[in-house]
Design a protein around this motif. Structure first.
Motif, mmCIF file in Angstrom:
data_model
loop_
_atom_site.group_PDB
_atom_site.id
_atom_site.type_symbol
_atom_site.label_atom_id
_atom_site.label_comp_id
_atom_site.label_asym_id
_atom_site.label_seq_id
_atom_site.Cartn_x
_atom_site.Cartn_y
_atom_site.Cartn_z
ATOM 1 N N ALA A 73 32.378 64.893 9.533
ATOM 2 C CA ALA A 73 30.985 64.516 9.267
ATOM 3 C C ALA A 73 30.106 64.772 10.489
ATOM 4 O O ALA A 73 28.962 65.221 10.361
ATOM 5 C CB ALA A 73 30.913 63.047 8.853
ATOM 6 N N ARG A 74 30.636 64.504 11.683
ATOM 7 C CA ARG A 74 29.879 64.807 12.906
ATOM 8 C C ARG A 74 29.586 66.304 12.999
ATOM 9 O O ARG A 74 28.487 66.716 13.367
ATOM 10 C CB ARG A 74 30.668 64.357 14.135
ATOM 11 C CG ARG A 74 30.590 62.881 14.436
ATOM 12 C CD ARG A 74 31.578 62.492 15.540
ATOM 13 N NE ARG A 74 31.411 63.298 16.732
ATOM 14 C CZ ARG A 74 30.624 62.987 17.757
ATOM 15 N NH1 ARG A 74 29.914 61.874 17.721
ATOM 16 N NH2 ARG A 74 30.534 63.763 18.825
ATOM 17 N N ALA A 75 30.584 67.111 12.633
ATOM 18 C CA ALA A 75 30.398 68.560 12.683
ATOM 19 C C ALA A 75 29.318 68.997 11.697
ATOM 20 O O ALA A 75 28.485 69.867 12.002
ATOM 21 C CB ALA A 75 31.717 69.269 12.392
ATOM 22 N N GLY A 116 23.236 58.530 -1.976
ATOM 23 C CA GLY A 116 23.976 58.478 -0.711
ATOM 24 C C GLY A 116 23.097 57.920 0.392
ATOM 25 O O GLY A 116 21.867 57.839 0.249
ATOM 26 N N THR A 117 23.733 57.543 1.484
ATOM 27 C CA THR A 117 23.015 56.953 2.608
ATOM 28 C C THR A 117 23.479 57.575 3.911
ATOM 29 O O THR A 117 24.682 57.712 4.142
ATOM 30 C CB THR A 117 23.258 55.430 2.669
ATOM 31 O OG1 THR A 117 22.815 54.836 1.449
ATOM 32 C CG2 THR A 117 22.505 54.807 3.826
ATOM 33 N N ILE A 118 22.531 57.954 4.757
ATOM 34 C CA ILE A 118 22.847 58.413 6.110
ATOM 35 C C ILE A 118 22.536 57.267 7.063
ATOM 36 O O ILE A 118 21.409 56.761 7.087
ATOM 37 C CB ILE A 118 22.019 59.649 6.516
ATOM 38 C CG1 ILE A 118 22.080 60.728 5.435
ATOM 39 C CG2 ILE A 118 22.495 60.176 7.859
ATOM 40 C CD1 ILE A 118 23.424 61.368 5.264
ATOM 41 N N GLU A 119 23.536 56.859 7.839
ATOM 42 C CA GLU A 119 23.367 55.764 8.787
ATOM 43 C C GLU A 119 23.170 56.323 10.195
ATOM 44 O O GLU A 119 23.867 57.262 10.598
ATOM 45 C CB GLU A 119 24.570 54.830 8.751
ATOM 46 C CG GLU A 119 24.769 54.175 7.387
ATOM 47 C CD GLU A 119 25.821 53.093 7.401
ATOM 48 O OE1 GLU A 119 26.624 53.063 8.372
ATOM 49 O OE2 GLU A 119 25.857 52.278 6.466
ATOM 50 N N PHE A 120 22.233 55.715 10.919
ATOM 51 C CA PHE A 120 21.919 56.146 12.279
ATOM 52 C C PHE A 120 21.969 54.947 13.224
ATOM 53 O O PHE A 120 21.739 53.798 12.805
ATOM 54 C CB PHE A 120 20.509 56.739 12.349
ATOM 55 C CG PHE A 120 20.300 57.972 11.524
ATOM 56 C CD1 PHE A 120 20.668 59.224 12.001
ATOM 57 C CD2 PHE A 120 19.712 57.882 10.260
ATOM 58 C CE1 PHE A 120 20.443 60.367 11.240
ATOM 59 C CE2 PHE A 120 19.496 59.019 9.493
ATOM 60 C CZ PHE A 120 19.861 60.269 9.986
ATOM 61 N N LEU A 151 25.461 58.257 12.657
ATOM 62 C CA LEU A 151 26.612 57.354 12.669
ATOM 63 C C LEU A 151 27.624 57.760 11.604
ATOM 64 O O LEU A 151 28.774 58.047 11.905
ATOM 65 C CB LEU A 151 26.145 55.914 12.452
ATOM 66 C CG LEU A 151 27.228 54.837 12.405
ATOM 67 C CD1 LEU A 151 27.987 54.788 13.724
ATOM 68 C CD2 LEU A 151 26.612 53.463 12.096
ATOM 69 N N GLU A 152 27.209 57.788 10.355
ATOM 70 C CA GLU A 152 28.086 58.212 9.266
ATOM 71 C C GLU A 152 27.268 58.365 7.998
ATOM 72 O O GLU A 152 26.106 57.953 7.923
ATOM 73 C CB GLU A 152 29.223 57.210 9.043
ATOM 74 C CG GLU A 152 28.770 55.838 8.581
ATOM 75 C CD GLU A 152 29.931 54.885 8.418
ATOM 76 O OE1 GLU A 152 31.078 55.264 8.737
ATOM 77 O OE2 GLU A 152 29.707 53.749 7.965
ATOM 78 N N MET A 153 27.901 58.976 6.999
ATOM 79 C CA MET A 153 27.290 59.067 5.678
ATOM 80 C C MET A 153 28.132 58.281 4.694
ATOM 81 O O MET A 153 29.354 58.421 4.660
ATOM 82 C CB MET A 153 27.179 60.519 5.206
ATOM 83 C CG MET A 153 26.497 60.643 3.850
ATOM 84 S SD MET A 153 26.245 62.361 3.340
ATOM 85 C CE MET A 153 25.083 62.143 1.995
ATOM 86 N N ALA A 176 15.834 64.279 9.075
ATOM 87 C CA ALA A 176 17.212 64.584 9.466
ATOM 88 C C ALA A 176 18.175 64.251 8.334
ATOM 89 O O ALA A 176 19.126 65.001 8.067
ATOM 90 C CB ALA A 176 17.580 63.796 10.722
ATOM 91 N N ALA A 177 17.953 63.123 7.650
ATOM 92 C CA ALA A 177 18.824 62.742 6.543
ATOM 93 C C ALA A 177 18.773 63.765 5.416
ATOM 94 O O ALA A 177 19.807 64.145 4.841
ATOM 95 C CB ALA A 177 18.428 61.358 6.033
ATOM 96 N N VAL A 178 17.589 64.235 5.080
ATOM 97 C CA VAL A 178 17.448 65.234 4.010
ATOM 98 C C VAL A 178 18.130 66.539 4.417
ATOM 99 O O VAL A 178 18.806 67.185 3.594
ATOM 100 C CB VAL A 178 15.966 65.450 3.674
ATOM 101 C CG1 VAL A 178 15.786 66.653 2.749
ATOM 102 C CG2 VAL A 178 15.376 64.192 3.027
ATOM 103 N N ARG A 179 17.997 66.939 5.676
ATOM 104 C CA ARG A 179 18.666 68.169 6.134
ATOM 105 C C ARG A 179 20.180 68.067 5.970
ATOM 106 O O ARG A 179 20.835 69.015 5.528
ATOM 107 C CB ARG A 179 18.338 68.451 7.603
ATOM 108 C CG ARG A 179 16.944 68.948 7.867
ATOM 109 C CD ARG A 179 16.842 69.648 9.220
ATOM 110 N NE ARG A 179 17.321 68.831 10.334
ATOM 111 C CZ ARG A 179 16.572 67.965 10.998
ATOM 112 N NH1 ARG A 179 15.302 67.777 10.648
ATOM 113 N NH2 ARG A 179 17.072 67.285 12.018
ATOM 114 N N LEU A 180 20.740 66.910 6.314
ATOM 115 C CA LEU A 180 22.188 66.751 6.198
ATOM 116 C C LEU A 180 22.626 66.756 4.738
ATOM 117 O O LEU A 180 23.673 67.330 4.395
ATOM 118 C CB LEU A 180 22.626 65.462 6.887
ATOM 119 C CG LEU A 180 24.133 65.183 6.930
ATOM 120 C CD1 LEU A 180 24.913 66.378 7.467
ATOM 121 C CD2 LEU A 180 24.422 63.939 7.760
#
Length: 588
Positions: free
Chosen positions: A119-121, A271-275, A287-289, A257-261
């Motif tokens: 996920a980091r990658a 889904g949720t992107i955590e920062f 942090l994680e998705m 940034a969340a939309v790009r990922l």
């Protein structure tokens, strides 16, 4: 549209999904274990199917039993809820292989984002900032070399799973080897995978996340952000939307940034992107998705007006989103308090049991997501969450005051819970000013035993006296939150003495119980035995760990109160024990 959906979960999230199905005219099929035979989600379902005994691995984590129930009862789709199998790629693939729709992202997306290193990658490919870190580690020596490059303090983290399991903060190089060993053991026990990686540790970050919604036709929208910084043991207690006090420029960078990922991973569903946000620098880091519905999804629903569960179901059935980004206009503010069966005044010790009485607050701006009724049992085998109380307002302070009023009115008797403690958080100066961070609870907001309210049973049940006696309840508002007092009329009766407050566990550490001075160590609650660390005849020192119990996804260490010799070991690993059961006896 699906005609029938099986909900592969339990408790309040199963109730939530069943209600969404009903709103869409879909037949809702519940599954349950023996421990949940009388559960609210069972009573509300159109059809309920028993899938095994109480232990989760034999029921809610038993993919074969769940799929058999789906086939037998002609479910066209499976909704995994959150937790349990919700982010299990193998389960999602098995559902699809059986010709049933999985209400969630593709199995390969779950697998990629469930591996935190992968996920980091993906985040780096999407040009989303990440903290300095490593690939998966293979041994302590490799960790030592990597730690020198990253610098201290740092985090040892499990590559899989969540909830704070398999995570250790390391402040000095000489702590790293032990942290790697302990985190690996915990990760293997919790997730079946022992892989770890290192990441730079931010000492006082805020936890901010972005809610995403994407369909199979290429549309991705965000529904705003949330703050989830009020946590204990890396698990959330209070969440709110939008995140207070963020500069609009930072908020915009987070959502973009969340939309790009999401686009990078070809995400479909909710889904949720955590920062992690560093307030000192106004910088943020991935942090994680979470490839599922979040426990805190309700605050976003209150501010956006969009039913996320219904959208999940519609997207999984192939429908395009009927909302675009320009149409998403979050309104007002919402705050949620998680009600969990834990005792804040005893180190957040798990407290399963039966809810004798339940009085829920009412009001025009409240939402209550509960998985229990009065008379229901909160089992020891599962997560301690039993309900969520949410309030909306045109601004943060109004929402906060409405939630505080609702918590004042809430009555839950039979089990300790977090409601009264969370009421005190809403009045903390740092919370009011949005200066809190993920360490505030364990560092600054430790529950004060002196402020512990009377047990709910004393507050809500009339006390029988030898002769009739008048009583009335008075609510007192103090600096520590509300205190509810029963006032008794005059008479020649013995005074009523409430039970003494429970001891507070070590700050920021798992709750521990010591063997009594009699030499008998007892289970403080219903639990399962995770490990037995002593044998009969062994010599132990004071504070040596004798037995590790597990209840509600938390480990409880049972320690020796004094030196001695183990006389009897009365339990074995995997065994279920009841509160008060003798585990080990000591001589000396």
């Amino acid at each position: 549209m699906f005609k029938s959906v099986l909900i592969a979960n339990r408790g309040e999230i199963a109730v939530r999904v069943l209600r969404a199905c009903r709103a869409l005219g879909i037949r809702g099929i519940a599954v349950y274990s023996d421990a949940d035979a009388a559960g609210l989600h069972v009573r509300l379902a159109d059809k309920a199917v028993c899938i095994g005994p109480a232990p989760a691995r034999e029921s809610y984590l038993n993919a074969r039993a769940i799929l058999a129930a789906a086939r037998k009862h002609h479910a066209e789709a499976v909704h995994p809820g959150y937790g349990l199998l919700a982010e299990n790629a193998a389960f999602a693939q098995a559902v699809v292989d059986h010709g049933v729709a999985f209400i969630g992202p593709a199995p390969e997306t779950i697998a990629e984002m469930g591996d935190k290193v992968a996920a980091r990658a993906a985040a780096e490919r999407a040009e989303v900032p990440v903290l300095p870190g490593t690939q998966a580690l293979h041994d302590a020596e490799q960790a030592t070399d990597a730690g020198a490059d990253i610098g201290y303090p740092l985090l040892v983290k499990s590559s899989f799973g969540g909830g704070g399991r398999g995570m250790r903060v390391v402040r000095q190089p000489n702590e790293l080897a032990d942290a790697v060993r302990d985190a690996g053991k915990e990760a293997a026990a919790a997730f079946g995978r022992a892989e770890l990686f290192l990441e730079r540790y931010l000492p006082r970050p805020r936890h901010v996340e972005v809610q995403l919604l994407a369909d199979a036709h290429g549309t991705v929208v965000h529904l705003g952000d949330r703050d989830c910084s009020v946590q204990r043991r890396h698990q959330k207690l209070v969440e709110e939307a939008p995140a207070p006090g963020l500069p609009e420029e930072l908020r915009s960078r987070l959502t973009q940034a969340a939309v790009r990922l999401a686009r990078e991973t070809r995400y479909v569903g909710v889904g949720t992107i955590e920062f992690l946000v560093d307030p000192a620098t106004a910088e943020f880091y991935f942090l994680e998705m979470n490839t599922r519905l979040q426990v805190e999804h309700g605050v976003t629903e209150l501010t956006s007006g969009i039913d996320l569960v219904q959208e999940q179901i519609l997207v999984a059935s192939g429908e395009p989103l009927d909302v675009d980004q320009d149409a998403v206009r979050p309104r007002g503010h919402a705050i949620q308090a998680r009600l969990v069966a834990e005792d804040p005044y005893a180190g957040f010790r798990p407290a399963p049991g039966t809810v004798h009485d339940l009085h829920l607050p009412t009001g025009p701006w409240l939402r209550l997501d509960f998985g229990i009724d009065a008379g229901d049992r909160v089992p020891a085998e599962y997560d301690s969450l039993f309900g969520k109380l949410l309030a909306w307002g045109p601004n943060r302070d109004t929402a906060r005051r409405r939630l505080a009023t609702a918590l004042d009115e809430l009555r839950v008797s039979g089990i300790p819970h977090t409601g009264d403690y969370l009421r005190t958080i809403l009045e903390r100066p740092d919370f009011l000013a949005a200066r809190h961070d993920t360490g505030s609870v364990e560092r600054d907001w430790q529950p004060d035993p002196a402020a512990q309210p009377l047990p709910t049973d004393v507050r809500t049940k009339p006390v029988r006296a030898p002769d009739p006696v008048s009583t009335r309840e008075v609510s007192l508002h103090t600096d520590h939150g509300p205190v509810h007092v029963l006032v008794y009329g005059c008479g020649d009766h013995d005074p009523v003495t409430p039970p003494a407050p429970s001891p507070v566990g070590p700050r920021g550490t798992p709750y521990t119980e010591s063997a009594e001075s009699t030499g008998e160590s007892r289970a403080p609650m219903d639990a399962s035995v995770a490990k037995v660390l002593v044998t009969e005849g062994a010599q132990v020192a004071a504070r040596d760990v004798l037995v590790v119990l597990e209840a509600m996804k938390m480990e409880i260490e049972i320690t020796a109160s004094h030196p001695g010799t183990v006389r009897q070991v009365l339990v074995s690993s995997g065994e279920s024990v009841s509160a008060g059961a003798v585990l080990v006896t000591l001589d000396g």
